[in-house]
Design a protein around this motif. Structure first.
Motif: not given
Length: 408
Positions: A50, A54, A124, A126, A132
């Motif tokens: 991921a 991104h 970003f 998660y 980032n």
């Protein structure tokens, strides 16, 4: 003259008991990274996939350890599409366990290092971790990916306003990016130096997003297409708990030695130094030796000076290739100040310099090897710039670091 000396990282002031007693904590050049390394996520291929995919992911390219940069002070980052010709679209698609099972010693895998996330930048996320993502990619043309790597390098060079900075020691970057570069350089260099296992001599592979190496038990090299991988010779690294190959760090002591009466500083001159340049003494910490013992031993071996009390001041990552400079301040014993270079002939010269003369040299603010600025004393002392921990140690001494400790 070289580029201006960048500002060093400044840690937030606090009113803790330790700060009141010992002063503000010192952060040296190559430390103070703006990235959260989130190291526990390096084995999570879903997270890495991921982060890699991104659109705001930043990639630092290094060719033979030379970073892509806009100029001598600022790194240049590329996007995912710029590295895809080398890395492929999904380099972290499979779990680490599956990747190890598919090991093929005949194929060179592009090394992609996960550096961390910049939590000050949004975009970003998660599992609650926001920031980032940053990666470093080794684009050195080599092995089975040589042509692909060359293509990425040439494409990066073709973009205006950026190039790979050559040279063995880069000390002009702004401080936050110097820390990012230090992390990337040290890890890529370690991976490049360890292609073979120290236990059995067979080829290793990089795992854990570039921060570990493992000696796989099987190999697809020379196996028939679609066939089972061949079992490799036994290796001691496959027995025991976490018996893998981890990045090395070589501890090194560097010390500002003050005279017994507290008025002079011991400085040495290496045989390869430019004319008039001196610095503090330094040397590698040896097994079974404390930091304080190493300071005393190295001081005596290199200069003949006997050191008594030693205090630790601060430390500095030094990615050339994998040192941790442990900065200390020591004081010579009253009967141990005689300089003798006959023990270990490493230095060309060593002298005791009065604090006043040292302060004049610090005020010049020049980088290592630079010509003296206008108005400088002819033949005067030259000292390392503020990007070097030696400079910070010397400044600490002159600022009264060895003064009486406050009462508590």
């Amino acid at each position: 003259m070289t580029a201006p000396i960048p500002d060093l990282p400044i840690l937030a002031e606090d009113d803790s008991m330790l700060s009141r007693r010992f002063g503000r904590e010192v952060a040296n050049y190559f430390s103070g990274s703006p990235l959260n390394r989130v190291s526990w996520l390096r084995t999570d291929h879903a997270f890495l996939s991921a982060a890699f995919a991104h659109p705001k992911a930043s990639f630092l390219l290094l060719d033979n350890l030379s970073p892509l940069a806009k100029d001598l002070t600022t790194l240049a980052y590329v996007g995912k599409n710029d590295v895809l010709p080398l890395t492929g679209p999904e380099p972290f698609k499979r779990s680490e366990e599956d990747v190890i099972k598919q090991f093929n010693s005949n194929i060179t895998q592009p090394l992609i290092l996960f550096l961390g996330i910049d939590e000050k930048k949004n975009g970003f996320e998660y599992r609650g971790y926001k920031g980032n993502p940053y990666f470093a990619v080794d684009v050195t043309p080599k092995g089975s990916v040589e042509e692909k790597a060359k293509g990425v390098v040439e494409a990066a060079k073709a973009k205006g306003g950026q190039s790979f900075i050559p040279g063995t020691r880069l000390m002009t970057l702004n401080a936050p990016e110097a820390a990012i570069y230090a992390q990337a350089r040290a890890l890529l260099d370690w991976n490049a130096r360890n292609p073979f296992c120290g236990g059995c001599g067979q080829r290793t592979m990089s795992i854990n997003a570039g921060t570990k190496r493992v000696c796989p038990s099987t190999d697809l090299a020379d196996a028939p297409e679609g066939g089972e991988p061949k079992k490799r010779a036994d290796c001691p690294t496959r027995h025991g708990i976490s018996n893998l190959c981890f990045p090395r760090t070589d501890p090194t002591v560097i010390m500002a030695i003050v005279s017994a009466d507290g008025t002079k500083l011991l400085l040495g001159r290496g045989k390869r130094y430019p004319p008039l340049w001196y610095s503090t003494l330094a040397g590698f910490l040896e097994p079974g030796e404390s930091i304080e013992e190493a300071v005393r031993r190295e001081s005596w071996e290199e200069s003949g000076v006997t050191v008594g009390r030693v205090v630790i001041h601060s430390s500095q990552p030094w990615p050339y290739p994998a040192n941790l400079m442990i900065g200390a301040i020591g004081q010579a014993t009253p009967d141990g100040e005689t300089i003798n270079l006959g023990n270990d002939p490493e230095l060309e010269d060593a002298k005791w310099y009065p604090f006043g003369e040292v302060r004049e040299a610090l005020d010049l603010k020049v980088s290592f090897g630079d010509e003296a600025p206008k108005g400088a004393k002819e033949g005067g002392l030259r000292l390392p710039p503020q990007t070097a921990i030696a400079n910070r140690l010397i400044n600490a001494v002159l600022a009264g670091y060895l003064g009486a400790a406050p009462k508590i």
